[in-house]
Design a protein around this motif. Structure first.
Motif, PDB file in Angstrom:
ATOM      1  N   VAL A  46      -5.068  -0.971   2.239  1.00 44.77           N
ATOM      2  CA  VAL A  46      -4.079  -1.633   1.391  1.00 44.77           C
ATOM      3  C   VAL A  46      -4.772  -2.758   0.623  1.00 44.77           C
ATOM      4  O   VAL A  46      -5.275  -3.706   1.220  1.00 44.77           O
ATOM      5  N   ILE A  47      -4.792  -2.638  -0.697  1.00 45.26           N
ATOM      6  CA  ILE A  47      -5.441  -3.611  -1.574  1.00 45.26           C
ATOM      7  C   ILE A  47      -4.541  -4.833  -1.723  1.00 45.26           C
ATOM      8  O   ILE A  47      -3.359  -4.703  -2.067  1.00 45.26           O
ATOM      9  N   ASN A  48      -5.097  -5.996  -1.494  1.00 47.30           N
ATOM     10  CA  ASN A  48      -4.341  -7.239  -1.646  1.00 47.30           C
ATOM     11  C   ASN A  48      -4.189  -7.602  -3.125  1.00 47.30           C
ATOM     12  O   ASN A  48      -5.062  -7.332  -3.929  1.00 47.30           O
ATOM     13  N   GLY A  49      -3.044  -8.202  -3.463  1.00 46.05           N
ATOM     14  CA  GLY A  49      -2.818  -8.709  -4.806  1.00 46.05           C
ATOM     15  C   GLY A  49      -2.073  -7.778  -5.743  1.00 46.05           C
ATOM     16  O   GLY A  49      -1.750  -8.175  -6.866  1.00 46.05           O
ATOM     17  N   ALA A  50      -1.806  -6.547  -5.325  1.00 46.27           N
ATOM     18  CA  ALA A  50      -1.054  -5.625  -6.181  1.00 46.27           C
ATOM     19  C   ALA A  50       0.394  -6.107  -6.294  1.00 46.27           C
ATOM     20  O   ALA A  50       0.898  -6.786  -5.401  1.00 46.27           O
TER      21      ALA A  50
END
Length: 167
Positions: free
Chosen positions: A111-115
């Motif tokens: 899960v990419i942070n900041g999306a």
């Protein structure tokens, strides 16, 4: 009159480019735990009941090969300041995750942070679609962080602004 015409890929790309789309990054972890991902705009909500997403991956994609091994994938809608992440996942770079700020979820997704939003999906079906494979995922969870989304229009990144009200 029945007219059937085959347009060239460049003509289709030009036509499709006139429809602004959001930028999504799809991530998946293979059975060995290695992370894979790609940038795409061929993402859509398919059904509300049950909650389904549809993604389309090139048949030659390494991410599609990893998805053959996986039970879940994550859809990220990028923020307007994440064009560098979009470019990274659009590239053929070997390790796209070494410099990336991400977490591994309970479902095993990267899960990419900041999306502005992300959703984890369970793979439920696949269908052939020309030079792509259509993958259907059932949403297991969705998180909306908010913010301005990254948009793609006519071959370049764009921003969304409010419409001016006409008096």
């Amino acid at each position: 009159m029945n007219v059937v015409s085959m347009i060239k890929p460049a003509e289709l790309r030009s036509f499709a480019g006139h429809f602004p789309t959001g930028i999504a990054v799809i991530t998946v972890r293979d059975s060995q735990g290695a992370c894979h991902g790609l940038t795409m705009n061929s993402v859509t909500t398919l059904s509300l009941t049950p909650p389904l997403m549809l993604i389309c991956l090139d048949n030659a994609s390494n991410t599609l090969q990893a998805l053959d091994d996986a039970t879940h994938f994550c859809v990220h809608y990028l923020a307007d300041d994440q064009h560098d992440i979009s470019n990274l996942f659009a590239s053929k770079a070997g390790d796209k995750f070494s410099s990336l700020n991400y977490e591994v979820s309970e479902l095993g997704c990267a899960v990419i942070n900041g999306a502005v939003a992300h959703a984890e999906c369970e793979v439920v079906d696949r269908y052939p679609g020309g030079d792509h494979t259509i993958v259907i995922g059932r949403l297991c969870n969705a998180v909306v962080t908010g913010g301005s989304p990254l948009v793609f229009h006519r071959g370049t990144y764009a921003a969304i602004g409010p419409l001016k009200k006409i008096a």
